[in-house]
Scaffold this motif. Structure first.
Motif, PDB file in Angstrom:
ATOM      1  N   THR A  52       0.830  -1.207   0.000  1.00 12.12           N
ATOM      2  CA  THR A  52       0.000   0.000   0.000  1.00 12.12           C
ATOM      3  C   THR A  52       0.861   1.253   0.000  1.00 12.12           C
ATOM      4  O   THR A  52       0.593   2.216  -0.737  1.00 12.12           O
ATOM      5  CB  THR A  52      -0.939  -0.009   1.219  1.00 12.12           C
ATOM      6  N   CYS A  53       1.921   1.248   0.802  1.00  8.76           N
ATOM      7  CA  CYS A  53       2.813   2.410   0.872  1.00  8.76           C
ATOM      8  C   CYS A  53       3.511   2.648  -0.463  1.00  8.76           C
ATOM      9  O   CYS A  53       3.636   3.802  -0.915  1.00  8.76           O
ATOM     10  CB  CYS A  53       3.837   2.197   1.983  1.00  8.76           C
ATOM     11  N   ALA A  54       3.955   1.575  -1.115  1.00 12.71           N
ATOM     12  CA  ALA A  54       4.634   1.721  -2.408  1.00 12.71           C
ATOM     13  C   ALA A  54       3.700   2.319  -3.443  1.00 12.71           C
ATOM     14  O   ALA A  54       4.090   3.197  -4.234  1.00 12.71           O
ATOM     15  CB  ALA A  54       5.155   0.362  -2.876  1.00 12.71           C
ATOM     16  N   LEU A  55       2.451   1.873  -3.465  1.00 10.26           N
ATOM     17  CA  LEU A  55       1.473   2.408  -4.404  1.00 10.26           C
ATOM     18  C   LEU A  55       1.168   3.871  -4.107  1.00 10.26           C
ATOM     19  O   LEU A  55       1.126   4.715  -5.008  1.00 10.26           O
ATOM     20  CB  LEU A  55       0.188   1.581  -4.343  1.00 10.26           C
ATOM     21  N   LYS A  56       0.949   4.160  -2.847  1.00 12.79           N
ATOM     22  CA  LYS A  56       0.603   5.525  -2.454  1.00 12.79           C
ATOM     23  C   LYS A  56       1.728   6.495  -2.828  1.00 12.79           C
ATOM     24  O   LYS A  56       1.489   7.588  -3.366  1.00 12.79           O
ATOM     25  CB  LYS A  56       0.328   5.572  -0.958  1.00 12.79           C
ATOM     26  N   THR A  57       2.969   6.087  -2.565  1.00  9.76           N
ATOM     27  CA  THR A  57       4.115   6.947  -2.865  1.00  9.76           C
ATOM     28  C   THR A  57       4.216   7.230  -4.364  1.00  9.76           C
ATOM     29  O   THR A  57       4.427   8.379  -4.781  1.00  9.76           O
ATOM     30  CB  THR A  57       5.402   6.279  -2.369  1.00  9.76           C
ATOM     31  N   ARG A  58       4.023   6.193  -5.178  1.00 11.28           N
ATOM     32  CA  ARG A  58       4.162   6.395  -6.628  1.00 11.28           C
ATOM     33  C   ARG A  58       3.018   7.234  -7.187  1.00 11.28           C
ATOM     34  O   ARG A  58       3.234   8.080  -8.078  1.00 11.28           O
ATOM     35  CB  ARG A  58       4.212   5.036  -7.338  1.00 11.28           C
ATOM     36  N   LEU A  59       1.815   7.027  -6.699  1.00 13.26           N
ATOM     37  CA  LEU A  59       0.678   7.816  -7.182  1.00 13.26           C
ATOM     38  C   LEU A  59       0.799   9.274  -6.757  1.00 13.26           C
ATOM     39  O   LEU A  59       0.480  10.190  -7.535  1.00 13.26           O
ATOM     40  CB  LEU A  59      -0.631   7.200  -6.670  1.00 13.26           C
ATOM     41  N   GLU A  60       1.263   9.518  -5.549  1.00 13.64           N
ATOM     42  CA  GLU A  60       1.464  10.895  -5.107  1.00 13.64           C
ATOM     43  C   GLU A  60       2.562  11.564  -5.930  1.00 13.64           C
ATOM     44  O   GLU A  60       2.457  12.759  -6.250  1.00 13.64           O
ATOM     45  CB  GLU A  60       1.798  10.914  -3.616  1.00 13.64           C
ATOM     46  N   ARG A  61       3.582  10.810  -6.289  1.00 16.13           N
ATOM     47  CA  ARG A  61       4.648  11.371  -7.120  1.00 16.13           C
ATOM     48  C   ARG A  61       4.121  11.765  -8.501  1.00 16.13           C
ATOM     49  O   ARG A  61       4.660  12.672  -9.141  1.00 16.13           O
ATOM     50  CB  ARG A  61       5.789  10.358  -7.236  1.00 16.13           C
ATOM     51  N   ARG A  67      -6.318   7.548  -1.510  1.00 17.55           N
ATOM     52  CA  ARG A  67      -6.904   7.448  -0.167  1.00 17.55           C
ATOM     53  C   ARG A  67      -6.801   6.000   0.304  1.00 17.55           C
ATOM     54  O   ARG A  67      -7.335   5.091  -0.324  1.00 17.55           O
ATOM     55  CB  ARG A  67      -8.376   7.878  -0.202  1.00 17.55           C
ATOM     56  N   VAL A  68      -6.098   5.787   1.417  1.00 17.96           N
ATOM     57  CA  VAL A  68      -5.954   4.450   1.980  1.00 17.96           C
ATOM     58  C   VAL A  68      -7.287   4.022   2.576  1.00 17.96           C
ATOM     59  O   VAL A  68      -7.987   4.816   3.218  1.00 17.96           O
ATOM     60  CB  VAL A  68      -4.838   4.417   3.044  1.00 17.96           C
ATOM     61  N   LEU A  69      -7.651   2.752   2.369  1.00 19.45           N
ATOM     62  CA  LEU A  69      -8.917   2.241   2.890  1.00 19.45           C
ATOM     63  C   LEU A  69      -8.876   2.171   4.416  1.00 19.45           C
ATOM     64  O   LEU A  69      -7.814   2.170   5.027  1.00 19.45           O
ATOM     65  CB  LEU A  69      -9.205   0.869   2.288  1.00 19.45           C
ATOM     66  N   ALA A  70     -10.050   2.075   4.996  1.00 21.97           N
ATOM     67  CA  ALA A  70     -10.194   2.228   6.453  1.00 21.97           C
ATOM     68  C   ALA A  70      -9.368   1.225   7.247  1.00 21.97           C
ATOM     69  O   ALA A  70      -8.858   1.549   8.325  1.00 21.97           O
ATOM     70  CB  ALA A  70     -11.670   2.115   6.830  1.00 21.97           C
ATOM     71  N   ALA A  71      -9.217  -0.001   6.736  1.00 20.60           N
ATOM     72  CA  ALA A  71      -8.489  -1.025   7.488  1.00 20.60           C
ATOM     73  C   ALA A  71      -6.984  -0.796   7.480  1.00 20.60           C
ATOM     74  O   ALA A  71      -6.248  -1.492   8.186  1.00 20.60           O
ATOM     75  CB  ALA A  71      -8.805  -2.406   6.920  1.00 20.60           C
ATOM     76  N   GLY A  72      -6.503   0.151   6.693  1.00 18.42           N
ATOM     77  CA  GLY A  72      -5.086   0.480   6.690  1.00 18.42           C
ATOM     78  C   GLY A  72      -4.296  -0.124   5.548  1.00 18.42           C
ATOM     79  O   GLY A  72      -3.110   0.184   5.383  1.00 18.42           O
ATOM     80  N   THR A  73      -4.914  -0.992   4.761  1.00 18.50           N
ATOM     81  CA  THR A  73      -4.271  -1.527   3.560  1.00 18.50           C
ATOM     82  C   THR A  73      -5.222  -1.388   2.384  1.00 18.50           C
ATOM     83  O   THR A  73      -6.432  -1.371   2.546  1.00 18.50           O
ATOM     84  CB  THR A  73      -3.878  -3.009   3.717  1.00 18.50           C
ATOM     85  N   GLY A  74      -4.638  -1.308   1.189  1.00 13.94           N
ATOM     86  CA  GLY A  74      -5.436  -1.053   0.004  1.00 13.94           C
ATOM     87  C   GLY A  74      -5.751   0.425  -0.100  1.00 13.94           C
ATOM     88  O   GLY A  74      -5.697   1.171   0.883  1.00 13.94           O
ATOM     89  N   LEU A  75      -6.061   0.874  -1.313  1.00 14.78           N
ATOM     90  CA  LEU A  75      -6.375   2.287  -1.491  1.00 14.78           C
ATOM     91  C   LEU A  75      -7.190   2.500  -2.761  1.00 14.78           C
ATOM     92  O   LEU A  75      -7.278   1.623  -3.622  1.00 14.78           O
ATOM     93  CB  LEU A  75      -5.101   3.140  -1.524  1.00 14.78           C
ATOM     94  N   VAL A  76      -7.800   3.671  -2.846  1.00 13.95           N
ATOM     95  CA  VAL A  76      -8.478   4.117  -4.055  1.00 13.95           C
ATOM     96  C   VAL A  76      -7.873   5.450  -4.465  1.00 13.95           C
ATOM     97  O   VAL A  76      -7.386   6.213  -3.625  1.00 13.95           O
ATOM     98  CB  VAL A  76     -10.005   4.247  -3.868  1.00 13.95           C
ATOM     99  N   CYS A  77      -7.917   5.703  -5.766  1.00 13.11           N
ATOM    100  CA  CYS A  77      -7.339   6.940  -6.279  1.00 13.11           C
ATOM    101  C   CYS A  77      -8.107   7.348  -7.529  1.00 13.11           C
ATOM    102  O   CYS A  77      -8.196   6.574  -8.484  1.00 13.11           O
ATOM    103  CB  CYS A  77      -5.861   6.730  -6.603  1.00 13.11           C
TER     104      CYS A  77
END
Length: 418
Positions: A52-61, A67-77
């Motif tokens: 999840t962190c790797a995906l979030k970092t690349r999408l933000e870049r 947005r990370v899902l409520a359980a703390g893993t997975g995300l939507v963008c």
């Protein structure tokens, strides 16, 4: 032409107007490296924090706002035609989204391949291709972001990276509860298929996977000496009869065309050869090709197990764990994937696939919005060895990655703008 794209080579059908070219080598190499990194660091369902962190970092870049899902893993963008997902333009914000879904979890099995990107985590492996699914949706998101910046994105798109697909009843339900489908009017996905050549996909309208549930049965009764079975509840025999007769009973209580199949994976009873135990356990899976029969399955199984257990004077507890319904591809969404693949790789790149006995929690999304799943070819052309998913030596021909990215990108661009 934006910087993420290069001119497209000719295919054996006319190109769709407005589609971008092929992925450049720089992006292809980045995506292969990203996939290999995921492959080396597999994480089980609901534990995908690094992924999840790797995906979030690349999408933000890339300038996006995941947005990370409520359980703390997975995300939507979300990727909107104006790029900025925080837009206050109510008309733009209200337009329905096309969702591109990937599952991000791995399996609890060892990776036995001899490759540089072999799993570094003991007894964990991406043996189902989820690392490829994740990389494909990420790659499509990067391309679509560039198209949005140049005014070439006709409709908003949601990237959905879902955790825990391998955990019944699947992380899709939690994702839906967390709003993953809010504002979505169509959803598409890919799943690796080692029986299909790289550069091709398998498609079918209607059911493409099966329903899959899990059963856990506990039998109990008075044990005793094997010299006097008539004074006991012979639980080993009772368990054997449940194992053999319940599947046979089910086959006579549903239409044979439903494809209902109960298969046992575990039977355990006793500790000594001359002692009849007081407890026996069975566990297995029930799979079904037909949605209507799947809905009736729990009542049918309960009745059959109770009948056989009662015949042998065994008390019975059945834990019937609902899994997933079949993935039923909606016709318009299936046609969209077919059109997108044909536009990218030619008319001969799509083959008709059979319905499999495997389960997939993508089905929960299709209970709510129309959509379709395609089988992504990952077999090296010319390789005729029989391979399957969920095996420790599973791997893919990485030429499938740019094919998957281009397919999802084309599907987003060809999907009717609402």
């Amino acid at each position: 032409m934006n910087e993420l794209l290069s001119p497209a080579p000719e295919v054996d059908t006319p190109a769709e107007p407005g589609l971008p070219g092929r992925l450049p080598e720089t992006l292809r190499r980045e995506l292969v490296a990203f996939r290999r990194d995921l492959h080396m660091h597999p994480e089980l369902g609901n534990q995908e924090f690094r992924t999840t962190c790797a995906l979030k970092t690349r999408l933000e870049r890339a300038g996006l706002y995941p947005r990370v899902l409520a359980a703390g893993t997975g995300l939507v963008c979300d990727i909107r035609p104006d790029v900025d997902a925080r837009t206050e333009d109510r008309a733009a914000a209200a337009r329905p989204l096309l969702a591109l879904r990937a599952d991000i979890d791995a399996l609890p099995i060892p990776d036995v391949k001899d490759v540089p990107y072999r799993s570094t985590v003991p007894d964990r492996a991406h043996a189902c291709g989820h690392d490829v699914h994740t990389t494909a949706v990420l790659g499509a998101g990067l391309v679509l972001t560039e198209l949005a910046r140049s005014g070439e994105l006709p409709r908003p798109v949601r990237l959905l990276f879902q955790p825990a697909e391998e955990v019944l009843p699947g992380g899709a339900l939690d994702a839906v509860e967390g709003g993953a489908l809010d504002g979505v009017d169509r959803i598409v996905a890919l799943h690796c298929d080692p029986r299909v050549d790289a550069g091709r996909i398998g498609l079918r309208t209607g059911p493409i996977t099966s329903a899959c549930d899990r059963l856990e049965i506990t039998l109990s009764g008075a044990g005793g000496h094997t010299a006097r079975p008539h004074l006991t509840t012979d639980l080993v025999t009772a368990a054997a009869k449940v194992a053999t007769e319940v599947p046979a009973l089910l086959s006579r209580r549903v239409d044979a065309r439903s494809g209902m199949a109960l298969t046992w994976g575990r039977i355990a009873a006793g500790h000594a050869p001359n002692v009849i135990p007081q407890r026996a356990e069975l566990s297995g899976t029930l799979r079904c090709l037909d949605l209507a029969s799947w809905r009736k399955a729990p009542d049918l199984v309960h009745a059959a197990v109770d009948e056989v257990a009662a015949l042998h004077r065994a008390k019975c507890e059945l834990n019937y764990i609902r899994g997933v319904p079949p993935v039923v591809n909606e016709p318009e969404s299936t046609a969209l994937l077919r059109r997108a693949m044909t536009a990218r790789c030619g008319a001969g790149s799509v083959e008709t696939t059979e319905q499999s006995q495997g389960g997939e929690d993508f089905s929960w999304y299709l209970e709510r919005v129309p959509g379709a799943m395609a089988r992504l070819g990952v077999r090296t052309p010319g390789d005729r060895r029989v391979r399957d998913l969920h095996q420790g030596d599973f791997d893919v021909d990485e030429s499938a990655i740019p094919v998957a990215v281009e397919l999802l990108t084309a599907a987003a661009l060809l999907s009717p703008a609402a």
